[in-house]
Scaffold this active site. Structure first.
Site, short mmCIF file in Angstrom:
data_model
loop_
_atom_site.label_atom_id
_atom_site.label_comp_id
_atom_site.label_asym_id
_atom_site.label_seq_id
_atom_site.Cartn_x
_atom_site.Cartn_y
_atom_site.Cartn_z
N ARG A 49 -3.12 -10.20 5.35
CA ARG A 49 -3.61 -10.23 3.95
C ARG A 49 -2.52 -9.67 3.06
NH1 ARG A 49 -5.91 -6.67 0.45
NH2 ARG A 49 -7.56 -7.41 -0.93
N LYS A 105 0.82 -1.22 0.00
CA LYS A 105 0.00 0.00 0.00
C LYS A 105 0.85 1.27 0.00
CE LYS A 105 -4.38 -1.89 1.43
NZ LYS A 105 -5.41 -2.06 2.47
C1 YH5 Z 1 -7.78 -4.47 3.51
O1 YH5 Z 1 -6.87 -3.74 3.93
N1 YH5 Z 1 -7.72 -3.91 1.02
S1 YH5 Z 1 -8.38 -3.85 -1.63
C2 YH5 Z 1 -3.65 -0.36 -2.95
C3 YH5 Z 1 -2.39 -0.92 -3.05
C4 YH5 Z 1 -2.19 -2.24 -2.71
C5 YH5 Z 1 -3.26 -2.99 -2.28
C6 YH5 Z 1 -1.38 1.06 -3.93
N2 YH5 Z 1 -9.41 -5.25 0.45
C7 YH5 Z 1 -8.18 -4.54 2.14
O2 YH5 Z 1 -5.46 -4.43 -1.40
N3 YH5 Z 1 -9.88 -6.16 2.66
C8 YH5 Z 1 -8.50 -4.34 0.02
O3 YH5 Z 1 -1.27 -0.25 -3.49
C9 YH5 Z 1 -9.21 -5.38 1.78
N4 YH5 Z 1 -8.49 -5.27 4.36
C10 YH5 Z 1 -9.50 -6.08 3.95
N5 YH5 Z 1 -10.13 -6.82 4.88
C11 YH5 Z 1 -7.02 -2.68 -1.67
C12 YH5 Z 1 -5.66 -3.28 -1.72
C13 YH5 Z 1 -4.54 -2.43 -2.18
C14 YH5 Z 1 -4.71 -1.11 -2.52
#
Ligand code: YH5
Length: 274
Positions: free
Chosen positions: A252, A218
């Site tokens: 996760r 993230k």
């Molecule tokens: C979460 O934290 N996040 S979707 C931006 C990124 C990398 C990854 C810029 N679903 C979560 O994974 N469900 C998502 O780099 C989730 N907790 C739970 N429970 C976003 C994501 C991501 C966004």
């Protein structure tokens, strides 16, 4: 005697979005997702989180029909072929229903069952199959949540939200024992909010529910390392390790094998088994 034995589970992220290199055929997309699923299971994933909606800031909404078409065949195939627990990353009631019928064991909802009919769908799934739910905190809506996030009391506001959503779940008939909580890194939070949350994760212990934590790749990691999203694995492992030490139960992540190694080192130390 040290009889406190923390157990951490690793949840591999399986994004199911259309394959830009194929002709859009459903079969290709499902096969590709299944292959990535196999690798994550071989690398030690306890869970796979299957999602067909992008909740990144600015991402377009996906229709129910499209989300169903992306997610359901993949969950069916994983349930048939792989020894792993399946969670479905969705906010839509009918996607929850179809995913559970296809074999999902957990509903992971970044909107914490606040969309129409979602609480009812999750309660049906709990009553029929003891399906678990993950309630994630988000301030605002995905499209605009990063514009100017503000809190009176970051941890206190999130705890109030968790208590309100847990009461709603219990009133709908979902047992508290089947609820996971997630403070929602990056969802309506500044970089400062995200690091304060990570530092203060132990403050959620008194809610007595397992924490699911998603920090992998993230932007809070990009902000301090200057690295693009594809170069954030080492920073992600550091964040996952911190989250474990501060009370996470499920991590996760995108990088399952690397996170497993970190889990191994942390559990060896905490359990004193060396
Ligand atoms: C979460 O934290 N996040 S979707 C931006 C990124 C990398 C990854 C810029 N679903 C979560 O994974 N469900 C998502 O780099 C989730 N907790 C739970 N429970 C976003 C994501 C991501 C966004």
């Amino acid at each position: 005697m040290n009889d406190f034995k923390p157990r951490f589970e690793v949840m591999g992220i399986l994004n199911v979005t259309p394959d830009s290199f194929s002709d859009g055929g459903q079969y290709n997309d499902t096969e590709r997702a299944l292959e990535r699923a196999r690798v994550m299971v071989e690398n030690g994933a306890d869970w796979l989180d299957v999602g067909g909606e992008s909740t990144r800031p600015g991402a377009d909404a996906v229709s129910e029909q499209e989300e169903l078409e992306r997610v359901v065949p993949v969950i069916e195939a994983i349930a048939r072929e792989l020894p792993v627990k399946i969670s479905v990353d969705t906010s839509k009631a009918n996607v929850m229903r179809a995913a559970v019928a296809a074999g999902a064991h957990m509903i992971n909802d970044v909107r914490a069952l606040r969309e129409p009919d979602a609480l009812t769908a999750a309660a049906e799934a709990f009553k029929a199959r003891q399906v678990r739910v993950c309630l994630m905190h988000m301030q605002g809506q995905p499209r605009t949540m990063q514009e100017h996030p503000e809190y009176d009391d970051l941890v206190g506001d999130i705890k109030d939200f968790f208590n309100e959503r847990m009461r709603a779940c219990e009133a709908a008939g979902i047992a508290r024992s089947h609820i996971y909580l997630d403070p929602g890194f990056g969802f309506g939070k500044t970089v400062r909010h995200n690091y304060e949350l990570l530092q203060r994760l132990p403050a959620f212990r008194d809610l007595d529910r397992p924490l699911l934590i998603g920090i992998s790749r993230k932007s809070m990691l990009g902000h301090v390392t200057g690295r693009a999203v594809t170069e954030r694995m080492p920073a992600s492992i550091a964040a996952a390790t911190i989250a474990m030490l501060k009370g996470a139960a499920i991590l996760r992540v995108h990088d399952v094998a690397e996170t497993r190694d970190a889990v191994q080192v942390v559990t060896t130390m905490l359990n004193g088994e060396y």
